[in-house]
Design an enzyme around this catalytic site. Sequence first.
Site, PDB file in Angstrom:
ATOM      1  N   CYS B  80     -21.966 -27.022  -5.813  1.00  0.00           N
ATOM      2  CA  CYS B  80     -22.551 -25.683  -5.920  1.00  0.00           C
ATOM      3  C   CYS B  80     -24.061 -25.728  -6.101  1.00  0.00           C
ATOM      4  O   CYS B  80     -24.733 -24.707  -5.953  1.00  0.00           O
ATOM      5  CB  CYS B  80     -21.928 -24.925  -7.083  1.00  0.00           C
ATOM      6  SG  CYS B  80     -20.135 -24.861  -7.003  1.00  0.00           S
ATOM      7  N   GLY B 115      -7.996 -18.097   2.170  1.00  0.00           N
ATOM      8  CA  GLY B 115      -8.199 -17.523   0.837  1.00  0.00           C
ATOM      9  C   GLY B 115      -7.901 -18.516  -0.270  1.00  0.00           C
ATOM     10  O   GLY B 115      -7.628 -19.680  -0.024  1.00  0.00           O
ATOM     11  N   ARG B 187      -5.114  -8.776 -11.032  1.00  0.00           N
ATOM     12  CA  ARG B 187      -4.105  -9.837 -11.111  1.00  0.00           C
ATOM     13  C   ARG B 187      -4.606 -11.052 -11.899  1.00  0.00           C
ATOM     14  O   ARG B 187      -5.741 -11.498 -11.718  1.00  0.00           O
ATOM     15  CB  ARG B 187      -3.784 -10.247  -9.659  1.00  0.00           C
ATOM     16  CG  ARG B 187      -2.821 -11.367  -9.514  1.00  0.00           C
ATOM     17  CD  ARG B 187      -2.639 -11.705  -8.038  1.00  0.00           C
ATOM     18  NE  ARG B 187      -1.762 -12.840  -7.894  1.00  0.00           N
ATOM     19  CZ  ARG B 187      -1.498 -13.447  -6.739  1.00  0.00           C
ATOM     20  NH1 ARG B 187      -2.057 -13.001  -5.631  1.00  0.00           N
ATOM     21  NH2 ARG B 187      -0.697 -14.487  -6.690  1.00  0.00           N
ATOM     22  N   CYS B 198     -13.448 -13.539 -11.055  1.00  0.00           N
ATOM     23  CA  CYS B 198     -13.731 -14.684 -10.186  1.00  0.00           C
ATOM     24  C   CYS B 198     -14.657 -14.260  -9.050  1.00  0.00           C
ATOM     25  O   CYS B 198     -14.501 -13.180  -8.480  1.00  0.00           O
ATOM     26  CB  CYS B 198     -12.447 -15.226  -9.566  1.00  0.00           C
ATOM     27  SG  CYS B 198     -11.132 -15.606 -10.747  1.00  0.00           S
ATOM     28  N   CYS B 199     -15.594 -15.140  -8.686  1.00  0.00           N
ATOM     29  CA  CYS B 199     -16.458 -14.833  -7.543  1.00  0.00           C
ATOM     30  C   CYS B 199     -15.675 -15.031  -6.255  1.00  0.00           C
ATOM     31  O   CYS B 199     -14.726 -15.803  -6.212  1.00  0.00           O
ATOM     32  CB  CYS B 199     -17.703 -15.724  -7.554  1.00  0.00           C
ATOM     33  SG  CYS B 199     -17.390 -17.456  -7.185  1.00  0.00           S
TER      34      CYS B 199
END
Lengths: 141, 383
Positions: B80, B115, B187, B198-199
């Site tokens: 990252c 995903g 969820r 979450c990103c």
Amino acid sequence: MSIAELDAYSTGTVVTEGNFVTDGPEVRLRVTRCLDCGESWFPALEQCAACGSLRTSSEVTGTTGTVYASTVVRIGLRQFEAPYVLAYLDVDGVRVLAQAVAAEALVAGTEVGLRLGRIGSTTEGALCSYVCIPVERSEQS
Amino acid sequence: MRNVYVGGAAVVPFGKHRGESAADLGAQAVGDLLRVTGVAPSQVETGYGGTMYGGSLLAQRVLQRVGVSGPAVFTVENACASGASAIHLAWQAVASGSVGCAIAFGAENLSDFGGGALPLASHDLEIAQGMVMPAAYAMRAQRYLHGWGATSQDLDRVSVKNRANGSRNPRAHFQAEVTLEEVSESRLVADPLRLLHCCPNSDGAAAVLLCSEGFAEDHGLPLVRVAASVVRSGRFSTGYRDMTWPDITARTAARAYQQAGLGPDDLDLVELHDAFSIAELLHAEALGLTTRGKAYVALENGEFDRDGRVAVSPSGGLLSRGHPVGATGVVQVCESYWQLTGQADELQVPGAEVALTHVTGGGIFGVDNGACAVHILTTRDDE
């Protein structure tokens, strides 16, 4: 007792087999202690990764630990069959990640025992490795 | 070492760019950068491209399409922190005096992976047990809530703030605000983290021009000085350690503050690596924006709002802007450049003079993160 004989727990592929030994149904982790700086390592290393020393001793841990943190993984890789519980455990100087035999995330401080257990499966059968079980449950079983 | 300046910025808006490779996106960003700065390709003396999944020689494949082929170029991988690491290396090249003008970019297309959670490094001890990135942050979150008296609603507030910021950002992946209820009812992904903590996995690219003072003056470019550029790696340990204190962030930031001669109190805005909502609380503390264990209180008091004491992720952060892994560290510098030159439009932090960008990433066992990068940018004169 060999791993293969623990068929109640271990019919399948054993993941990271060289990193632990079995003691009956219980598991002890193979760890390294540095004789110069005192750091503890899991999995075992020949050379201390903190100070570079080659003066190390190979040891095995006890069969119990304490939960540092835990979660329930609800979206994960297929072979681990979510939902499943993960926990960081403190075991005789090393922190180790293991699946937990539990329905919910374990509270920090929970005492657990280390066992061989199923952690998932592939098309070729079950995956097994060390897992943790809260001490009260393992005593009842 | 001489001063280095950001002389321009360009971003391909983050989101879904199916059918466009990382190289396609990178070339768009770098092409835009040359157009907005008026710099000719022949004047670019070196280039660094950050990417995690963009493949071998991405920097060549991008830069050659806009006329930069021949000079030394490098593709940089640091998970990252890949894009911010590319900037750091470009900064070194200019600061050392070896070049007067360098391009750094980051580009990524994650749509190719479908995903869900991104694949982590293979042959990793913890991944073999079922570790995924959300779980690593979820356990830090559980421990933080346990240790400091915060609640899951404090995590919700991070998402609400950053999604509100991102709703003003035309470059953000998510441009819709969310409510506390929507976050708390989304969820569960890894308890206590929910989907809206979450990103998203995004596609996108970003590029910056780094140059000497003389080069900037010759081209009439607004001057934003890079007051600090620091990269650190994670300290390997398998012993007991405090997982609510991101040591890698604290060490990188401490060196950056020292290099800049500035401190947390000087910051007008921070673009922070909020891959998951808990990360804003942990890193805000490690960056010194607030005292230990109190980030959730500062957040609730509005101190991290765009018009608060120090704006945290006014562009929307990873939670809203999205996270095309290698591009994230570069877009943070782009957004900060526009803030400091008064070009941030609806995102503008009033009177912004000092900005800090922070990325940290890489899920490998035994370290907080594999790599961390901190940059401090300012329009203040060098003292």
